[in-house]
Motif scaffolding. Structure first.
Motif, PDB file in Angstrom:
ATOM      1  N   LEU A 188       0.841  -1.171  -0.041  1.00  0.00           N
ATOM      2  CA  LEU A 188      -0.148  -0.090  -0.137  1.00  0.00           C
ATOM      3  C   LEU A 188       0.761   1.111  -0.123  1.00  0.00           C
ATOM      4  CD1 LEU A 188      -2.876  -0.965   2.417  1.00  0.00           C
ATOM      5  CD2 LEU A 188      -3.075  -0.186   0.153  1.00  0.00           C
ATOM      6  N   ARG A 221      -2.198   1.609  -5.580  1.00  0.00           N
ATOM      7  CA  ARG A 221      -2.108   1.105  -4.348  1.00  0.00           C
ATOM      8  C   ARG A 221      -3.198   0.169  -4.103  1.00  0.00           C
ATOM      9  NH1 ARG A 221       0.797   5.513  -0.365  1.00  0.00           N
ATOM     10  NH2 ARG A 221       1.842   6.732  -2.103  1.00  0.00           N
ATOM     11  N   THR A 225      -4.690   4.917   3.718  1.00  0.00           N
ATOM     12  CA  THR A 225      -4.551   5.256   2.381  1.00  0.00           C
ATOM     13  C   THR A 225      -5.335   6.108   1.379  1.00  0.00           C
ATOM     14  OG1 THR A 225      -3.230   3.077   2.471  1.00  0.00           O
ATOM     15  CG2 THR A 225      -3.950   4.027   0.199  1.00  0.00           C
TER      16      THR A 225
END
Lengths: 201, 201
Positions: free
Chosen positions: A73, A81, A141
């Motif tokens: 990630l 990602r 993320t």
DNA sequence: GCATGTTCTTGACACTGTGTCAAATATTTT
DNA sequence: AAAATATTTGACACAGTGTCAAGAACATGC
């Protein structure tokens, strides 16, 4: 003190391999003892019970897996990602011959059954903990992506959605064993969350 | 011919109740025999094995559940139908005290485990079949909604996505037991698939 | 160097669960 | 009433979990 005649970590690895392939209930301590070249009684002495042995073996796996995810990630556009995230997830489910499925989901449904029974509660917690940590990773993320203008939405809600899909993929994997299907669902999910067009890769 | 001393359907119901609460592996034929007031041997005579008994009990459940779903998906706007679908799904997972979870997902991860063992293949097929039929139901609903202008997308892909989410919900239910969370995810999924605003209810 | 203490190992045991089998039992049919 | 047929019942073999006491291997203190 008499010294151990086996390596603690070796046994954990061998045990987890069996648990992964055959399930906790489907693996006997005799199986593990034979594979590890250890007496069954020694395992009871060292770990206490099958479930305790599983728990240690699982924690080991969870640590490794989380580290791999964190790495996956870590680079590229948000879309890249997320793609890497689903890719690693599915590859993990489909690893082994025959494919072994998701140990977390398997364990959760196999052991997380008995609610109220104190024994399986530790296992349930371990599974839930890994899922929570993965969710947090995905959420971070997404939040980072949002800050870079690659995502417009609620990171927490989207992360929860994504983690739900991965758990669903684990189930469908067992039901149909159709890897292309899993990857299609993953791609569709990314499109849905990122808004179809998404950032260029 | 000596007559049976028990009712076939009663035993199926009693057995499935136990399987649902404690899992297939966690339920012994002695448990079922005691609850049903039948000798264990009679169950072997009538059903052949624990797995065969489970299969019959599960098919019974699957038929009932599918019928209920069909009904829930039959009226109102597309959004209303999908809401009813998720509602029934989650209510099913959370039924019983303590909540019993999803028997299909549980069974898949519990029995779909054994590699290469032909025995569990029948069970896997039964689980996969119910999932497929539910997916078809959802897909038809989406296609009908699309025809009425309530949905703009690929019904097959969206149905697969939705079914994946429901499988994921079954897993999260076991992990966290957080019903409001499940309903939030369901709502979010409907928004995502229908495009956030969706048709007015 | 030897005794002591500590831990690990080993084999026996009790218990539960699955599945098989033969003998006993309850009906229907002849 | 006897024969045929399917069900019930209890005994058995086998595998798995977990416990326990006795034996074995090593470290340390004397």
């Amino acid at each position: 003190m008499r010294p151990r005649e086996f390596d603690h970590d070796d046994v954990l690895r061998i045990a987890f391999d069996q648990f992964w392939r055959k399930g906790v209930r489907g693996t006997s301590l005799s199986d593990i003892a034979r594979d590890a070249g250890v007496q069954r009684g020694s395992l009871y002495n060292a770990f206490g019970s099958k479930e305790a042995l599983f728990l240690q073996a699982y924690e080991r796996y969870a640590g490794d897996y989380l580290a791999a995810l964190q790495k996956a990630l870590g680079t590229g556009s948000l879309r890249k990602r997320l793609t890497a995230f689903f890719d690693l997830t599915i590859t993990n489910f489909r690893s082994g011959t025959p494919p072994r499925g998701c140990p977390t989901t398997r364990g959760l449904m196999e052991l997380g059954a008995a609610e109220g029974e104190g024994l399986d509660e530790d296992a349930r917690e371990a599974f839930a903990s890994l899922i929570s940590r993965i969710t947090a990773l995905v959420q971070d993320t997404l939040a980072a992506g949002a800050a870079r203008g690659e995502f417009d939405g609620n990171p927490a809600a989207a992360a929860l959605h994504i983690i739900t899909v991965t758990r669903g993929l684990a189930v469908l994997e067992r039901a149909f064993g159709d890897e292309p299907q899993l990857r299609k669902i993953a791609g569709h999910t990314i499109d849905l969350v990122l808004g179809r067009k998404g950032g260029s890769a």
